[in-house]
Design an enzyme around this catalytic site. Structure first.
Site, PDB file in Angstrom:
ATOM      1  CG  HIS A   1      39.735  29.529 -35.017  1.00 28.61           C
ATOM      2  ND1 HIS A   1      40.329  29.183 -36.206  1.00 28.61           N
ATOM      3  CD2 HIS A   1      38.948  30.605 -35.298  1.00 28.61           C
ATOM      4  CE1 HIS A   1      39.922  30.010 -37.145  1.00 28.61           C
ATOM      5  NE2 HIS A   1      39.080  30.881 -36.636  1.00 28.61           N
ATOM      6  CD  GLU A   2      35.970  31.827 -33.073  1.00 31.05           C
ATOM      7  OE1 GLU A   2      36.191  33.014 -33.338  1.00 31.05           O
ATOM      8  OE2 GLU A   2      35.617  31.002 -33.925  1.00 31.05           O
TER       9      GLU A   2
ATOM     10  CG  HIS B   1      40.013  35.408 -34.834  1.00 33.32           C
ATOM     11  ND1 HIS B   1      40.679  35.625 -36.015  1.00 33.32           N
ATOM     12  CD2 HIS B   1      39.143  34.404 -35.079  1.00 33.32           C
ATOM     13  CE1 HIS B   1      40.223  34.779 -36.941  1.00 33.32           C
ATOM     14  NE2 HIS B   1      39.295  34.030 -36.400  1.00 33.32           N
TER      15      HIS B   1
ATOM     16  CE1 TYR C   1      39.077  36.867 -40.198  1.00 34.61           C
ATOM     17  CE2 TYR C   1      36.859  37.556 -40.751  1.00 34.61           C
ATOM     18  CZ  TYR C   1      37.744  36.585 -40.337  1.00 34.61           C
ATOM     19  OH  TYR C   1      37.286  35.313 -40.056  1.00 34.61           O
TER      20      TYR C   1
ATOM     21  CD  GLU D   1      39.385  32.508 -40.047  1.00 34.36           C
ATOM     22  OE1 GLU D   1      39.366  31.294 -39.778  1.00 34.36           O
ATOM     23  OE2 GLU D   1      38.899  33.361 -39.299  1.00 34.36           O
TER      24      GLU D   1
ATOM     25  CG  ASP E   1      37.243  42.531 -49.650  1.00 27.27           C
ATOM     26  OD1 ASP E   1      36.880  41.954 -48.609  1.00 27.27           O
ATOM     27  OD2 ASP E   1      37.954  43.555 -49.649  1.00 27.27           O
TER      28      ASP E   1
ATOM     29  CG  HIS F   1      36.502  31.118 -42.754  1.00 30.88           C
ATOM     30  ND1 HIS F   1      35.872  32.345 -42.823  1.00 30.88           N
ATOM     31  CD2 HIS F   1      36.725  30.882 -41.439  1.00 30.88           C
ATOM     32  CE1 HIS F   1      35.697  32.810 -41.591  1.00 30.88           C
ATOM     33  NE2 HIS F   1      36.209  31.951 -40.736  1.00 30.88           N
TER      34      HIS F   1
END
Ligand SMILES: [Zn+2]
Lengths: 100, 401
Positions: free
Chosen positions: B163-164, B167, B178, B187, B259, B269
């Protein structure tokens, strides 16, 4: 003096959003602890304000609000933008909270 | 021919010759290897030979130990690509996760590391004390150990590592902003490719996969399946401590949040649950390995997206890419159409009624039953098409060298 702090965002952002911020009242501290906290707060105070996380993703953000004699200062930093002084204050608060 | 090889030949050339189509050349190279090993001592030669054969094209890994500090510059070295294993379990797990992710992009999409140009992969473990998170700082990965009460070590889930690093891939391709919908897509891309890294490592089909993000990072006492479920957003956990997983799985339940930091930048998320579910539905409808046709459609769509891409545009792009890769009205394209429809997004230009009829047809022939011969054939064609695309990329890569 009252210090309120919370952590937001990160991988567990969804879970964290439901958790209440942590609060510490200096009246509940010992003389030495209160002096130490004053010193840590003074060290970060000039850098008040907010910083966007830039290109960091899933980094956590931290808000520390210091209320003292009717004056309130809020600092927001993220894992990617915090200064050593901010990290020291946050670390001290978390340590104190963990000991309680 | 053998005589030509009796001189000292550099190991990299020998290795190439060992793979030659010509059996004579292969034998000669092998003979040379045997001769030179007798001359130089077998161990040394084998080491240099193996070294050159296994030399990675890019994405060399380094892991550092933060020793519970939040300062990355003061972290100490823990493990590198050529060095020995670390005594630290977290450092080794991070190292292996970086490797699995790097190998996944290379093998599946012929992508050389995160930036496509062999970027070095750096990870930091033991960040801070009781740190319940893992993040991408824009250049490298950082892992916490967890507080030991709710969360344990974040290096424990390979999907979290994937996942990381995804990015980083998104940053180097679409650069999705983002916040709000582009942030939720950002995400979702990380969850999709993070889960695919795990599925690819375990050789799991879409049916076999758990479609969970971070199932290993909770302590045993916590009643939660994972941080997120792509198969069932909103159902990853439901307990007294965390409450119920609030991720939506349909546009009807899209969550509007401020935001800013406290609002998770518009709930990136949270709303990632919607495109996550669309990918899951596409994968199970297509069937087989999710990193093949579905993964390829999503990867090509990510590369065709930009900083401000919203859900609708991304859905349209996946529909177009599915046609480009597998053909108009292919099982893959119909699976994409039906999947977005099921999460409340109609592909632009396709009437709802038409979409419904087509998706019913896709359901009948494709995903759920799987007994239909035509569906199997079209899946095979899809897989072949993906392989052809991969080969074409290999050729392009070779030409550019
Ligand atoms: Zn993320």
């Amino acid at each position: 003096m009252k210090v309120t702090w919370g952590a937001y965002g990160g991988q567990a952002a969804v879970i964290r959003l439901g958790l209440p911020p942590k609060v510490l009242d200096t009246d509940a501290l010992s003389e030495t602890e209160a002096v130490e906290l004053d010193r840590l707060v003074a060290a970060v105070a000039p850098a008040a304000g907010e910083e966007r996380p830039g290109r960091a993703r899933d980094a956590m953000s931290y808000t520390i609000t210091v209320e003292d004699g009717g004056r309130s200062t809020t600092l927001t930093r993220s894992d990617a933008t915090m200064s050593p002084a901010f990290a020291a204050l946050l670390g001290w608060l978390e340590e104190h909270f963990a000991r309680q | 021919m053998t005589c030509h090889f009796n001189c000292i030949i550099p190991p990299h050339l020998l290795e190439k010759l060992l793979r030659s189509d010509d059996s004579e050349v292969r034998q000669a190279a092998l003979d040379t290897l045997m001769t030179t090993s007798r001359l130089r001592g077998e161990r040394g030669v084998r080491a240099s030979f193996v070294g050159s054969a296994a030399a990675p094209g890019g994405g060399r890994r380094t892991v550092f130990d933060c020793k519970h500090s939040t300062s990355l510059p003061s972290a100490v070295f823990a493990r590198s690509e050529d060095g020995p294993e670390s005594v630290d379990v977290s450092a080794n797990r991070a190292f292996d996760g970086l490797g699995a992710t790097r190998d996944f992009y290379k093998a599946v999409f012929n992508r050389d590391s995160i930036d496509g140009r062999g970027m070095r992969l750096t990870a930091f473990v033991h960040y801070d004390k009781r740190y319940n998170n893992a993040f991408w700082d824009g250049h490298q990965m950082v892992f916490g150990d967890g507080d030991g009460k709710m969360f344990s070590d974040f290096t424990g889930s390979v999907d979290v590592i994937g996942h990381e690093l995804a990015h980083g891939v998104t940053e180097n391709t679409a650069g999705l902003e983002y916040h709000n919908q582009s942030g939720a897509l950002n995400e979702s891309m990380s969850d999709v490719f993070g889960s695919l890294v795990k599925q690819w490592s375990l050789k799991q089909s879409a049916d076999e996969a758990d479609w969970l993000i971070g199932p290993e990072i909770f302590t045993p006492g916590i009643d939660a399946d994972a941080l997120r479920s792509m198969k069932a957003p909103g159902h990853a956990y439901d307990n007294d401590l965390f409450g119920k997983d609030p991720q939506p799985d349909n546009m009807e339940n899209y969550i509007k949040l401020p935001d800013n930091e406290m609002g998770d930048f518009g709930g990136v998320h949270f709303n990632s649950g919607i495109p996550n579910k669309a990918f899951y539905l596409t994968a199970v409808r297509v069937g087989g390995f999710a990193w093949e046709a579905p993964g390829l459609i999503w990867y090509e769509s990510l590369k065709a997206s930009h900083a401000e891409t919203q859900f609708q545009e991304f859905a349209n792009t996946t529909y177009r890419k599915a046609a480009e890769l597998f053909g108009d009205d292919s099982a893959e394209q119909l699976a994409v159409l039906a999947a977005w429809q099921d999460v409340g997004i109609q592909i632009s230009g396709i009437l709802a009624g038409v979409a419904r009829a087509r998706s019913l047809a896709a359901d009948r022939s494709g995903g759920t039953g799987g007994e239909n011969g035509l569906a199997t054939v079209s899946q095979q064609i899809g897989a072949l098409a993906a392989q052809v695309t991969g080969l074409a990329k290999d050729v392009t890569a070779l030409k550019s060298k």
